[in-house]
Design a protein around this motif. Sequence first.
Motif, mmCIF file in Angstrom:
data_model
loop_
_atom_site.group_PDB
_atom_site.id
_atom_site.type_symbol
_atom_site.label_atom_id
_atom_site.label_comp_id
_atom_site.label_asym_id
_atom_site.label_seq_id
_atom_site.Cartn_x
_atom_site.Cartn_y
_atom_site.Cartn_z
ATOM 1 N N LEU A 1 0.671 -1.348 0.029
ATOM 2 C CA LEU A 1 0.083 -0.155 0.102
ATOM 3 C C LEU A 1 0.905 1.158 0.100
ATOM 4 O O LEU A 1 0.315 2.485 -0.098
ATOM 5 C CB LEU A 1 -1.019 -0.001 1.320
ATOM 6 N N GLY A 2 2.057 1.209 0.084
ATOM 7 C CA GLY A 2 3.068 2.286 -0.002
ATOM 8 C C GLY A 2 2.932 3.035 1.311
ATOM 9 O O GLY A 2 2.873 4.325 1.153
ATOM 10 N N LEU A 3 2.564 2.569 2.554
ATOM 11 C CA LEU A 3 2.509 3.126 3.774
ATOM 12 C C LEU A 3 3.716 3.794 4.147
ATOM 13 O O LEU A 3 4.723 3.269 3.698
ATOM 14 C CB LEU A 3 1.650 2.334 4.761
ATOM 15 N N SER A 4 3.623 4.999 4.883
ATOM 16 C CA SER A 4 4.921 5.557 5.731
ATOM 17 C C SER A 4 4.958 4.624 6.793
ATOM 18 O O SER A 4 4.354 3.731 7.215
ATOM 19 C CB SER A 4 4.427 6.743 6.219
ATOM 20 N N PRO A 5 6.387 4.540 7.267
ATOM 21 C CA PRO A 5 6.769 3.707 8.172
ATOM 22 C C PRO A 5 5.774 3.739 9.482
ATOM 23 O O PRO A 5 5.328 2.909 10.299
ATOM 24 C CB PRO A 5 7.988 3.951 8.767
ATOM 25 N N LEU A 6 5.397 4.866 9.884
ATOM 26 C CA LEU A 6 4.363 5.163 10.836
ATOM 27 C C LEU A 6 3.251 4.500 10.793
ATOM 28 O O LEU A 6 2.818 3.822 11.665
ATOM 29 C CB LEU A 6 4.217 6.798 11.264
ATOM 30 N N ASP A 7 2.416 4.677 9.579
ATOM 31 C CA ASP A 7 1.353 4.158 9.451
ATOM 32 C C ASP A 7 1.288 2.643 9.378
ATOM 33 O O ASP A 7 0.317 2.050 9.742
ATOM 34 C CB ASP A 7 0.480 4.680 8.056
ATOM 35 N N TRP A 8 2.557 2.100 8.806
ATOM 36 C CA TRP A 8 2.490 0.706 8.483
ATOM 37 C C TRP A 8 2.497 0.207 10.010
ATOM 38 O O TRP A 8 2.057 -0.852 10.242
ATOM 39 C CB TRP A 8 3.893 0.432 7.794
ATOM 40 N N TYR A 9 3.505 0.703 10.951
ATOM 41 C CA TYR A 9 3.571 0.369 12.244
ATOM 42 C C TYR A 9 2.318 0.444 13.134
ATOM 43 O O TYR A 9 2.104 -0.744 13.710
ATOM 44 C CB TYR A 9 4.781 1.088 13.063
ATOM 45 N N LEU A 10 1.676 1.441 12.871
ATOM 46 C CA LEU A 10 0.227 1.469 13.509
ATOM 47 C C LEU A 10 -0.716 0.371 13.127
ATOM 48 O O LEU A 10 -1.573 0.090 13.744
ATOM 49 C CB LEU A 10 -0.277 3.163 13.428
ATOM 50 N N ASN A 11 -0.513 0.017 11.801
ATOM 51 C CA ASN A 11 -1.380 -0.845 11.271
ATOM 52 C C ASN A 11 -1.195 -2.156 11.838
ATOM 53 O O ASN A 11 -2.014 -3.116 12.046
ATOM 54 C CB ASN A 11 -1.362 -0.878 9.642
ATOM 55 N N GLN A 12 0.089 -2.613 11.750
ATOM 56 C CA GLN A 12 0.463 -3.651 12.697
ATOM 57 C C GLN A 12 0.396 -3.857 14.074
ATOM 58 O O GLN A 12 0.625 -4.918 14.554
ATOM 59 C CB GLN A 12 2.018 -3.834 12.108
ATOM 60 N N SER A 13 0.409 -2.751 14.602
ATOM 61 C CA SER A 13 0.304 -2.554 16.209
ATOM 62 C C SER A 13 -1.138 -1.950 16.526
ATOM 63 O O SER A 13 -0.942 -0.870 17.108
ATOM 64 C CB SER A 13 1.356 -2.197 16.714
ATOM 65 N N PRO A 14 -2.347 -2.536 16.554
ATOM 66 C CA PRO A 14 -3.360 -1.828 17.186
ATOM 67 C C PRO A 14 -3.381 -1.365 18.283
ATOM 68 O O PRO A 14 -2.882 -2.416 19.101
ATOM 69 C CB PRO A 14 -4.583 -2.577 16.564
#
Length: 328
Positions: free
Chosen positions: A243-256
């Motif tokens: 999805l081309g997420l930023s590292p912040l958004d990717w991390y938040l998506n992986q860590s609810p």
Amino acid sequence: MVNFNNTENRQIENTQTVESPPRVGEIYVMPERFYLNQREKAGKGLKIVLIGGGIFIVCVVAAAIFVLKMPASEAPLPVVENVLPKEEIAPPPEEVKVVEEKKEEPAPLAEEITEEPEISKEEESSPPVVTLPNMPAVGLDTDRDNFTDAEETIFGTGVNLPDTDEDGYLDGNEVANLYNPLAKEGMLKDSNLVKIYNNSQFGYSIFYPLTWVSRVIDNTGKEVIFNSDTGEFIQVIVEENSLGLSPLDWYLNQSPGIAKEQIQPVETKNFSGVSSLDTLTVYLVPKNGDGKNIFIVTYNIGTKSEMSFKTIFQMMVNSFTFNPGASL
């Protein structure tokens, strides 16, 4: 010779004595012994009557006292006995009510507990809701130069010398910023203190200590481990970021459940990213790449309770470089 005359005379006397009637006017007086017996009997009878009468009077008085006392003490007892059990049975419901009121006291706590999850769900408007993990302690650093004694041994610096090359910089700070701690001028890449691992599949390179061993997990090259001799290791993992997420958004998506205010940014010469809450993992994206992969560098202390190679971990993150022209 028998004297019949005398016999006859006795018979005549006896006959006269029996058959002669009493004389008129004569009074017969009983012997004195008979009077004495009668008086004694009369005296005994009087005593018996007096004693019996006394006993009867005592009985009557006792009965009267008993009867008088009966209404005040014994008479109401049956009534009290009949009423008391009913009154004793009645209070238990009242006591149960009191217990129920005590059981209801925790109710406000339950309401408070139910409110907390509601707050935790409002991540965007609420303060951090996830408790920060305890960061492991750092190993022994005798000279306090931000370089543990274990790291000093690997790089050959002095355990009791904060600035081994006497260039004005602490040994640990020099290594973390890729400088040679044994020379006043010089970089780590030009020294014999580190090796450089190059990953051609994903186009990155990274420094690691000369005494450590690198190992690729599989043919894809997505996972590489750098092992120390203490059981601790540092690992590089490549994860797809379609999805081309930023590292912040990717991390938040992986860590609810983690609020973005809790996350620390990470910036190197070639990568930008974020750090985990315990600071032992970084998530990086190359500044000049298409962002389709997330590069994860993580420090695993294994079974140890403290970090022996915190500065080496910082060195490896800062040395992480994307090779232009390589396919990501």
